[in-house]
Motif scaffolding. Structure first.
Motif, PDB file in Angstrom:
ATOM      1  N   GLU A   1      50.284  79.169  32.856  1.00 30.18           N
ATOM      2  CA  GLU A   1      48.964  78.764  33.002  1.00 30.18           C
ATOM      3  C   GLU A   1      48.806  77.358  33.199  1.00 30.18           C
ATOM      4  N   ASP A   2      49.719  76.718  33.507  1.00 27.85           N
ATOM      5  CA  ASP A   2      49.585  75.229  33.545  1.00 27.85           C
ATOM      6  C   ASP A   2      48.885  74.830  34.821  1.00 27.85           C
ATOM      7  N   GLU A   3      47.669  73.873  34.198  1.00 25.76           N
ATOM      8  CA  GLU A   3      46.772  73.469  35.364  1.00 25.76           C
ATOM      9  C   GLU A   3      47.053  72.029  35.950  1.00 25.76           C
ATOM     10  N   PHE A   4      47.881  71.496  35.165  1.00 23.22           N
ATOM     11  CA  PHE A   4      48.310  70.029  35.567  1.00 23.22           C
ATOM     12  C   PHE A   4      49.556  69.925  36.566  1.00 23.22           C
ATOM     13  N   THR A   5      50.524  70.992  36.077  1.00 20.12           N
ATOM     14  CA  THR A   5      51.680  70.824  37.229  1.00 20.12           C
ATOM     15  C   THR A   5      52.076  72.383  37.131  1.00 20.12           C
ATOM     16  N   PRO A   6      51.214  73.011  38.261  1.00 21.95           N
ATOM     17  CA  PRO A   6      51.523  74.404  38.330  1.00 21.95           C
ATOM     18  C   PRO A   6      52.856  75.016  39.078  1.00 21.95           C
ATOM     19  N   LEU A   7      52.830  76.036  39.082  1.00 19.34           N
ATOM     20  CA  LEU A   7      54.298  76.646  39.389  1.00 19.34           C
ATOM     21  C   LEU A   7      54.831  76.194  40.434  1.00 19.34           C
ATOM     22  N   ALA A   8      53.760  75.802  41.484  1.00 15.33           N
ATOM     23  CA  ALA A   8      54.433  75.444  42.818  1.00 15.33           C
ATOM     24  C   ALA A   8      55.235  73.957  42.536  1.00 15.33           C
ATOM     25  N   ASP A   9      54.837  73.283  41.576  1.00 11.57           N
ATOM     26  CA  ASP A   9      55.447  71.916  41.175  1.00 11.57           C
ATOM     27  C   ASP A   9      56.852  72.422  40.816  1.00 11.57           C
ATOM     28  N   ALA A  10      57.171  73.086  39.863  1.00 10.45           N
ATOM     29  CA  ALA A  10      58.464  73.664  39.310  1.00 10.45           C
ATOM     30  C   ALA A  10      59.142  74.321  40.455  1.00 10.45           C
TER      31      ALA A  10
END
Length: 251
Positions: free
Chosen positions: A197-206
């Motif tokens: 549920e990260d709003e700053f660095t969402p799954l796409a960044d990871a």
């Protein structure tokens, strides 16, 4: 400490301090690791004043710390801004790495609008202080279901961050280089972690990090926001423990 004792270096994000790593310091210290969790320049009990603190300065400070302690190689774990410092550390000092953990962070350079937003925010903090900013940020930092004690801890860190240090880091981070092309050069065992549920660095960044770093592992911590190591420490620590097992011989 014996010469063979492996070292884990934990790098906090903005606007936090070393206490954000308390669960990991306690757990992995008890498992035979020498765990270092310093306050970065301008944060916590290290409020060195500066107008701008580039990521390369933070990385250089970490190497200076390792040199003073006589530590050659480390597993380096960074979260958010700390993850970008970890990437900068790899760019400058990759021979000092035995493993890498990139948590809730991103590799691309800042956009033009992003640079403006960070410098504008730095100016705002210097005018207004941390209180209102911290309260605005809290709902985005941790998931709604995070334990109350975690929410209070995160709010306390943000409210008490030294204003000048936080502003200086924002200005430096706005000018960070693009690390995407470098990701293919990372050869040490690497773990990429992100809260679902990260709003700053969402799954796409990871996923970008995971896809570009050869042999990396991806751990998505269900129900966590931007600080999974505090919100879901058991799940975060389980993923970290696997990485440390792989990296320990080189550390």
């Amino acid at each position: 400490m014996t010469e063979s004792q492996p070292t884990l270096l934990l790098v906090h994000g903005h606007p936090f301090d070393r206490s954000m790593w308390r669960p990991q310091v306690e757990r992995f210290g008890a498992q035979g690791w020498r765990v270092l969790a310093p306050d970065l320049r301008g944060y916590g009990e290290n409020p060195t004043p500066a107008a701008k603190t580039p990521l390369e300065v933070f990385a250089g400070d970490l190497v200076d710390l390792l040199d003073r302690l006589g530590v050659n190689r480390v597993v380096l774990a960074g979260l958010s801004m700390g993850g970008q410092i970890a990437l900068e550390f790899h760019r400058l000092f990759r021979e000092r790495l035995a493993g890498l953990v990139l948590a809730d962070t991103s590799a691309p350079a800042e956009t033009g609008q992003g640079r403006k937003n960070r410098t504008d925010l730095a100016d705002r903090l210097l005018r207004e202080g941390m209180e209102q900013y911290a309260r605005e940020l809290l709902p985005k930092m941790v998931a709604a279901q995070a334990p109350r004690a975690v929410r209070e801890h995160v709010l306390h860190m943000m409210r008490n961050a030294p204003v000048q240090g936080a502003a200086a880091a924002l200005r430096g981070r706005a000018e960070r280089p693009d690390y995407v092309d470098m990701l293919a050069e990372i050869t040490v065992p690497t773990l990429v972690v992100v809260g679902s549920e990260d709003e700053f660095t969402p799954l796409a960044d990871a996923q970008l990090l995971h896809e570009r770093i050869p042999g990396s592992r991806l751990a998505v911590i269900d129900g966590a926001g931007h600080l999974p190591n505090l919100e879901r420490p058991a799940e975060f620590d389980a993923a970290l423990a696997e990485l440390l097992l792989e990296a320990r011989p080189a550390a």
